[in-house]
Enzyme design. Structure first.
Site, PDB file in Angstrom:
ATOM      1  N   CYS A  23       9.795  36.233 111.159  1.00  0.00           N
ATOM      2  CA  CYS A  23       8.591  36.773 112.042  1.00  0.00           C
ATOM      3  C   CYS A  23       7.155  36.473 111.312  1.00  0.00           C
ATOM      4  CB  CYS A  23       8.664  38.333 111.977  1.00  0.00           C
ATOM      5  SG  CYS A  23       8.685  39.021 109.988  1.00  0.00           S
ATOM      6  N   HIS A  79       8.283  43.398 108.178  1.00  0.00           N
ATOM      7  CA  HIS A  79       8.090  42.660 109.465  1.00  0.00           C
ATOM      8  C   HIS A  79       6.504  42.197 109.346  1.00  0.00           C
ATOM      9  CE1 HIS A  79       8.880  41.973 113.529  1.00  0.00           C
ATOM     10  NE2 HIS A  79       8.004  42.820 114.267  1.00  0.00           N
ATOM     11  N   ASP A  97       3.802  41.216 119.283  1.00  0.00           N
ATOM     12  CA  ASP A  97       5.024  41.198 118.390  1.00  0.00           C
ATOM     13  C   ASP A  97       6.268  40.682 119.179  1.00  0.00           C
ATOM     14  OD1 ASP A  97       7.500  41.797 116.891  1.00  0.00           O
ATOM     15  OD2 ASP A  97       6.972  43.958 116.800  1.00  0.00           O
TER      16      ASP A  97
END
Length: 172
Positions: A23, A79, A97
């Site tokens: 991520c 994250h 996202d």
């Protein structure tokens, strides 16, 4: 703010480089692309990189593509997302996202309500910490050697991206 159909959203998200479980690299490349294609300020001054984690490295987030559950919950070790806040606009900040099943991008209030779910009572060890980094600083200092993605025997926990690890601008 114009509404976006789900078909359009899915198509748009696929235009960005995405490697599952990487991520922070995904967000780095996402921010760079948003700057290059004019969606964000060329310097990234309207972008913020948000790291979500906690001391136990068990962060519950809902509506995640990696989930095998109906509610989309995943316990990430951490994250990373991008939040865009246009300076000259009265529009709500947006969350970008690539790991979310929510609309892409999502209005910040919707994303927080659905993904963070602040009204959901969590045990203390699952409380999330947020570190916000202005994108221009992130661009300058971010590097990933991917060590955290290797098992003790040297095998990968998740297949790495096809490109070389990202090197901080000052280290090139």
């Amino acid at each position: 703010m114009s509404s976006v159909t789900s078909e359009h959203v899915a198509m748009e998200a696929t235009r960005f480089q995405h490697t599952p479980y990487y991520c922070e690299e995904n967000v780095y490349l996402l921010c760079k692309t948003l700057c290059e294609n004019g969606v964000a300020d060329a310097t990234g001054s309207d972008l913020f990189v948000v790291f979500i984690s906690n001391e136990k490295k068990q962060v519950p987030l809902w509506h995640q593509k990696a989930s095998r559950r109906a509610d989309g919950i995943v316990l990430w070790d951490y994250h990373v997302i991008c939040v865009q806040r246009k300076k000259e606009s009265d529009s709500e900040p947006l969350v970008w996202d690539l790991d979310s099943t929510l609309p892409f991008p999502s209005p910040l209030t919707s994303y927080v309500a659905e993904t963070i779910q602040p009204s959901f009572q969590l045990y203390a060890e699952y409380q999330r910490f947020f570190r916000v980094v202005h994108a221009p600083l992130f661009f300058k200092h971010f590097a990933s050697d991917r060590r955290h993605m290797k098992e003790p025997d040297g095998s990968w926990t998740a297949q790495p991206p096809p490109y070389e690890p990202i090197v901080a601008q000052g280290k090139m």
